[in-house]
Enzyme design. Structure first.
Site, PDB file in Angstrom:
ATOM      1  N   SER A   1     -24.877   5.460  -1.085  1.00 35.93           N
ATOM      2  CA  SER A   1     -23.510   4.962  -0.876  1.00 35.93           C
ATOM      3  C   SER A   1     -23.505   4.009   0.306  1.00 35.93           C
ATOM      4  O   SER A   1     -23.846   4.383   1.429  1.00 35.93           O
ATOM      5  CB  SER A   1     -22.561   6.120  -0.590  1.00 35.93           C
ATOM      6  OG  SER A   1     -21.361   5.590  -0.038  1.00 35.93           O
TER       7      SER A   1
ATOM      8  N   HIS B   1     -23.932   2.997  -4.893  1.00 37.55           N
ATOM      9  CA  HIS B   1     -22.630   3.636  -5.061  1.00 37.55           C
ATOM     10  C   HIS B   1     -21.650   2.961  -4.102  1.00 37.55           C
ATOM     11  O   HIS B   1     -21.907   2.894  -2.890  1.00 37.55           O
ATOM     12  CB  HIS B   1     -22.794   5.129  -4.741  1.00 37.55           C
ATOM     13  CG  HIS B   1     -21.566   5.948  -4.932  1.00 37.55           C
ATOM     14  ND1 HIS B   1     -21.210   6.500  -6.143  1.00 37.55           N
ATOM     15  CD2 HIS B   1     -20.614   6.335  -4.052  1.00 37.55           C
ATOM     16  CE1 HIS B   1     -20.096   7.196  -6.001  1.00 37.55           C
ATOM     17  NE2 HIS B   1     -19.696   7.108  -4.737  1.00 37.55           N
TER      18      HIS B   1
ATOM     19  N   MET C   1     -11.794   2.598  -1.168  1.00 39.84           N
ATOM     20  CA  MET C   1     -10.661   3.423  -0.713  1.00 39.84           C
ATOM     21  C   MET C   1      -9.526   2.501  -0.291  1.00 39.84           C
ATOM     22  O   MET C   1      -9.772   1.463   0.339  1.00 39.84           O
ATOM     23  CB  MET C   1     -11.073   4.285   0.473  1.00 39.84           C
ATOM     24  CG  MET C   1     -12.303   5.132   0.201  1.00 39.84           C
ATOM     25  SD  MET C   1     -12.662   6.240   1.572  1.00 39.84           S
ATOM     26  CE  MET C   1     -14.309   6.800   1.096  1.00 39.84           C
TER      27      MET C   1
HETATM   28  C1  DX5 Z   1     -16.624  10.273  -0.128  1.00 43.60           C
HETATM   29  C2  DX5 Z   1     -17.464   9.319  -0.916  1.00 43.60           C
HETATM   30  C3  DX5 Z   1     -18.924   9.610  -0.908  1.00 43.60           C
HETATM   31  C4  DX5 Z   1     -19.556   9.532   0.456  1.00 43.60           C
HETATM   32  C5  DX5 Z   1     -20.862  10.254   0.449  1.00 43.60           C
HETATM   33  O1  DX5 Z   1     -15.289   9.939  -0.317  1.00 43.60           O
HETATM   34  O2  DX5 Z   1     -17.048   9.349  -2.273  1.00 43.60           O
HETATM   35  O3  DX5 Z   1     -19.578   8.746  -1.815  1.00 43.60           O
HETATM   36  O4  DX5 Z   1     -19.766   8.203   0.877  1.00 43.60           O
HETATM   37  O5  DX5 Z   1     -21.344  10.331   1.752  1.00 43.60           O
HETATM   38  P1  DX5 Z   1     -22.248  11.558   2.212  1.00 43.60           P
HETATM   39  O6  DX5 Z   1     -23.486  11.523   1.395  1.00 43.60           O
HETATM   40  O7  DX5 Z   1     -22.495  11.247   3.662  1.00 43.60           O
HETATM   41  O8  DX5 Z   1     -21.456  12.817   2.013  1.00 43.60           O
HETATM   42 ZN    ZN Z   2     -18.237   8.212  -3.703  1.00 40.58          ZN
END
Ligand code: DX5
Ligand code: ZN
Length: 214
Positions: free
Chosen positions: A6, A31, A35
């Protein structure tokens, strides 16, 4: 196991370099956490940044839309270069129409499921969509603690999908790392998202390789 880092946890002052590092380590896609400051309090990036990422890599781009108006906006993400788009079903009053529209644009469609989103009522949506993003944290931030019991949900989703849509993809998103990868695999997931575990590491490439090995 497929791994899609991500970009939320990447260094935005050197996004191109961070993309190259995970690409060289064998990442299976990126990914992209979108938001809007409404559906979730946090605000990230939109189509303009995705267009730039599209120019920087040929990896598949999976957009995860945490926005209140995906019906209006999702097509713009497809146009910006997303190969797959996941929406939270509760944000789309006419989910069938939206999924059909996105499929028609040649995009893989995903259902993003919060930690308490009921799974059974989504049987027909699971039959129609290409994959689900099972949230193992509440959406909004990277670096949160994994919610225990999330793998039970993956297992239940796998069982439903095996009935109505064999080949349905299951992505786990939130608090994932190399240590949790085998459990996710055993529960029936095929893809792991990772933000902080990858980009927070001294050697992000090594983390991608370790997760993929699961
Ligand atoms: C949260 C996101 C995730 C996040 C994951 O809202 O959808 O994709 O970036 O980050 P980690 O792996 O740090 O939990
Ligand atoms: Zn996500």
């Amino acid at each position: 196991m497929r791994v899609t880092p991500s970009l939320l946890s990447a260094d935005f002052t050197r996004l191109g370099e961070d993309i190259r590092i995970v690409e060289e380590a064998g990442a299976d896609g990126l990914h992209l956490d979108v938001m809007d400051g409404h559906y979730v309090p946090n605000l990230t990036f939109g189509p303009t940044v995705i267009k730039a990422v599209r120019r920087a890599t040929s990896l598949p781009l999976d957009a995860h839309l945490m926005i209140g108006n995906p019906t209006e906006m999702a097509p713009l993400y497809a146009e910006a270069g997303a190969d797959a788009i996941a929406v939270h079903p509760e944000t789309a009053p006419h989910l069938h129409r939206l999924l059909a529209h996105l499929s028609g644009l040649g995009v893989r469609t995903g259902l993003a499921l919060n930690p308490l989103t009921p799974l059974e009522p989504l049987r027909d949506a699971i039959a129609l969509a290409d994959y689900a993003v099972v949230m193992s944290v509440n959406p909004g931030w990277s670096g949160q603690t994994y919610i225990r019991g999330s793998m039970r949900r993956v297992r239940r989703l796998r069982a439903i999908a095996d009935e109505v849509h064999p080949g349905f993809g299951i992505v786990v998103d939130g608090g994932m790392n190399a240590r949790r990868a085998p459990a996710a695999r055993a529960a029936g997931a095929d893809t792991l998202v990772s933000g902080s575990a990858v980009f927070g590491a001294a050697d992000p490439g090594a983390v991608v390789r370790a997760m993929r090995a699961a």
